[in-house]
Scaffold this active site. Sequence first.
Site, PDB file in Angstrom:
ATOM      1  N   ASP A  84      -2.323  -1.014   5.878  1.00 21.18           N
ATOM      2  CA  ASP A  84      -2.686  -0.511   7.207  1.00 21.18           C
ATOM      3  C   ASP A  84      -4.190  -0.401   7.392  1.00 21.18           C
ATOM      4  O   ASP A  84      -4.649   0.204   8.370  1.00 21.18           O
ATOM      5  CB  ASP A  84      -2.047   0.869   7.450  1.00 21.18           C
ATOM      6  CG  ASP A  84      -2.586   1.931   6.514  1.00 21.18           C
ATOM      7  OD1 ASP A  84      -3.102   2.966   6.988  1.00 21.18           O
ATOM      8  OD2 ASP A  84      -2.502   1.739   5.285  1.00 21.18           O
ATOM      9  N   ARG A 113     -10.643  -2.059  -3.683  1.00 21.90           N
ATOM     10  CA  ARG A 113     -10.717  -2.774  -2.417  1.00 21.90           C
ATOM     11  C   ARG A 113     -12.109  -2.687  -1.813  1.00 21.90           C
ATOM     12  O   ARG A 113     -12.787  -1.689  -2.015  1.00 21.90           O
ATOM     13  CB  ARG A 113      -9.718  -2.142  -1.434  1.00 21.90           C
ATOM     14  CG  ARG A 113      -8.279  -2.154  -1.909  1.00 21.90           C
ATOM     15  CD  ARG A 113      -7.495  -1.183  -1.056  1.00 21.90           C
ATOM     16  NE  ARG A 113      -6.085  -1.185  -1.415  1.00 21.90           N
ATOM     17  CZ  ARG A 113      -5.224  -0.285  -0.975  1.00 21.90           C
ATOM     18  NH1 ARG A 113      -5.635   0.701  -0.182  1.00 21.90           N
ATOM     19  NH2 ARG A 113      -3.970  -0.346  -1.322  1.00 21.90           N
ATOM     20  N   ASP A 170       0.860  -1.184   0.000  1.00 18.64           N
ATOM     21  CA  ASP A 170       0.000   0.000   0.000  1.00 18.64           C
ATOM     22  C   ASP A 170       0.900   1.239   0.000  1.00 18.64           C
ATOM     23  O   ASP A 170       2.127   1.143   0.114  1.00 18.64           O
ATOM     24  CB  ASP A 170      -0.880  -0.051   1.259  1.00 18.64           C
ATOM     25  CG  ASP A 170      -1.769   1.166   1.417  1.00 18.64           C
ATOM     26  OD1 ASP A 170      -2.434   1.541   0.446  1.00 18.64           O
ATOM     27  OD2 ASP A 170      -1.779   1.740   2.521  1.00 18.64           O
ATOM     28  N   LYS A 226     -11.791   6.323  -3.213  1.00 15.66           N
ATOM     29  CA  LYS A 226     -12.274   7.529  -2.544  1.00 15.66           C
ATOM     30  C   LYS A 226     -13.766   7.796  -2.770  1.00 15.66           C
ATOM     31  O   LYS A 226     -14.446   8.292  -1.865  1.00 15.66           O
ATOM     32  CB  LYS A 226     -11.436   8.739  -2.968  1.00 15.66           C
ATOM     33  CG  LYS A 226      -9.938   8.566  -2.677  1.00 15.66           C
ATOM     34  CD  LYS A 226      -9.683   8.006  -1.261  1.00 15.66           C
ATOM     35  CE  LYS A 226      -8.218   7.764  -1.000  1.00 15.66           C
ATOM     36  NZ  LYS A 226      -7.956   6.971   0.201  1.00 15.66           N
ATOM     37  N   ALA A 257      -0.182   5.243   1.318  1.00 13.81           N
ATOM     38  CA  ALA A 257      -0.339   6.087   2.517  1.00 13.81           C
ATOM     39  C   ALA A 257      -0.505   5.230   3.763  1.00 13.81           C
ATOM     40  O   ALA A 257      -1.349   4.320   3.803  1.00 13.81           O
ATOM     41  CB  ALA A 257      -1.534   7.018   2.359  1.00 13.81           C
ATOM     42  N   MET A 265     -11.262   3.901   5.609  1.00 12.23           N
ATOM     43  CA  MET A 265      -9.992   4.057   4.919  1.00 12.23           C
ATOM     44  C   MET A 265      -9.550   2.761   4.258  1.00 12.23           C
ATOM     45  O   MET A 265      -9.695   1.675   4.804  1.00 12.23           O
ATOM     46  CB  MET A 265      -8.922   4.537   5.909  1.00 12.23           C
ATOM     47  CG  MET A 265      -7.641   4.996   5.225  1.00 12.23           C
ATOM     48  SD  MET A 265      -7.923   6.345   4.044  1.00 12.23           S
ATOM     49  CE  MET A 265      -8.478   7.619   5.152  1.00 12.23           C
ATOM     50  N   HIS A 298     -15.407   5.466  -0.455  1.00 11.63           N
ATOM     51  CA  HIS A 298     -15.163   5.948   0.907  1.00 11.63           C
ATOM     52  C   HIS A 298     -16.200   7.010   1.273  1.00 11.63           C
ATOM     53  O   HIS A 298     -16.803   6.959   2.364  1.00 11.63           O
ATOM     54  CB  HIS A 298     -13.740   6.531   0.968  1.00 11.63           C
ATOM     55  CG  HIS A 298     -13.269   6.900   2.331  1.00 11.63           C
ATOM     56  ND1 HIS A 298     -12.066   6.477   2.838  1.00 11.63           N
ATOM     57  CD2 HIS A 298     -13.811   7.671   3.310  1.00 11.63           C
ATOM     58  CE1 HIS A 298     -11.899   6.965   4.058  1.00 11.63           C
ATOM     59  NE2 HIS A 298     -12.955   7.701   4.365  1.00 11.63           N
ATOM     60  N   ALA A 327     -13.797  10.259   9.406  1.00 11.62           N
ATOM     61  CA  ALA A 327     -13.171  10.192   8.086  1.00 11.62           C
ATOM     62  C   ALA A 327     -12.273   8.970   7.952  1.00 11.62           C
ATOM     63  O   ALA A 327     -12.155   8.389   6.870  1.00 11.62           O
ATOM     64  CB  ALA A 327     -12.371  11.464   7.817  1.00 11.62           C
TER      65      ALA A 327
END
Length: 267
Positions: A181, A155, A7, A48, A9, A44, A51, A40
Site C-alpha cells: 500500500d 525498502r 506487506d 522506521k 500493515a 510510509m 522514515h 507522518a
Amino acid sequence: MQAAILDWAGTVVDFGSFAPTRIFVEAFAEFGVAISLEEARGPMGMGKWDHIRTLCNQPAVAARFAQRFDRVPSDADVTAIYERFMPLQIAKVAEHSALIPGALEAIAALRAEGLKIGTCSGYPRAVMSKVQALAAAAGYHPDHVVATDEVPRGRPGPAQALANVIALGLDDVAACVKVDDTLPGILEGRRAGMWTVALRCSGNFLGLDWAQYQALPAARLAEERERISALFAPSRPHYLIDTLAELPAVVNAINARLARGECPQAQ
C-alpha cells in the site's frame, strides 16, 4: 504463479495503516516537536529509522525541531527519536492489529492455486514478532516473514522481497507478485523484478478505518481512487486494486500473461 509477497500493515492487517503513523506523532511529541498524521504518513513503507530521517529532512519538520533545539536534526537525534518510537510501537501495535476484511479468504484462494505466501514489512523484528503473533492468533500463517532490520537495506530496495524468494525456494522472480500500500513497497517489488499490485483503499494513502471506508459515498470513493492512483504512478505498479480481496482475480490475469510469455520487467 509461485508466490505472493505481501506487506503487513495496510495490506493484511491494520486497515488504514494506523499503528505506525500514530506512534510517529507520539514519538516526535515527546521531544516537543509536533507533526501531523498526514506528515507522518508521507514516507510510509520505509524502515522506521529511515522514515524518521526522511521526516526530519522535511523543511517544515526541521524548522520546528530547530525552533525547539536550536539546531537541525542530526542522525543522533533521529536515533533518539527512533529509540523512543520503538517501545511505544511495541506497546501499542496490538491496538491496530485486526486482519483486514477479506484478506484471509483471498490468501486461502491463493494457496488453493499452489502459491506460497511470503511477507515483509517496514517494521523491525522486535515489532514484527508481536504483529506476527497477533495475526497467527487470528488465523494468518504466512510461509515466511522478513523484517526491515533483517536485510542490509530495506525498502525501496529489493532485499526483503528477494530474501523471501530465497527462503521459499522459488526459481523465478517473474512468477512472484509483490502487494503493498506504499510507494517504497511497490518500488521494492519492481526492483526485485516481480509483478506489483498497489492497494488504494486499505492502506496509507486513503488513511481511513474500515467503517469510514464503507461509509464513503460512491462519488467520493471514485475521486479517492483517482487521487491515489496518481500518487502511485511514479512507482509504476502493474495493477491497482482497492483491497487484498481482489488479488486472486489479478493473479489469474498474471497467469494468463505469463502463459503468453510476458514478464514484469518488460511492462
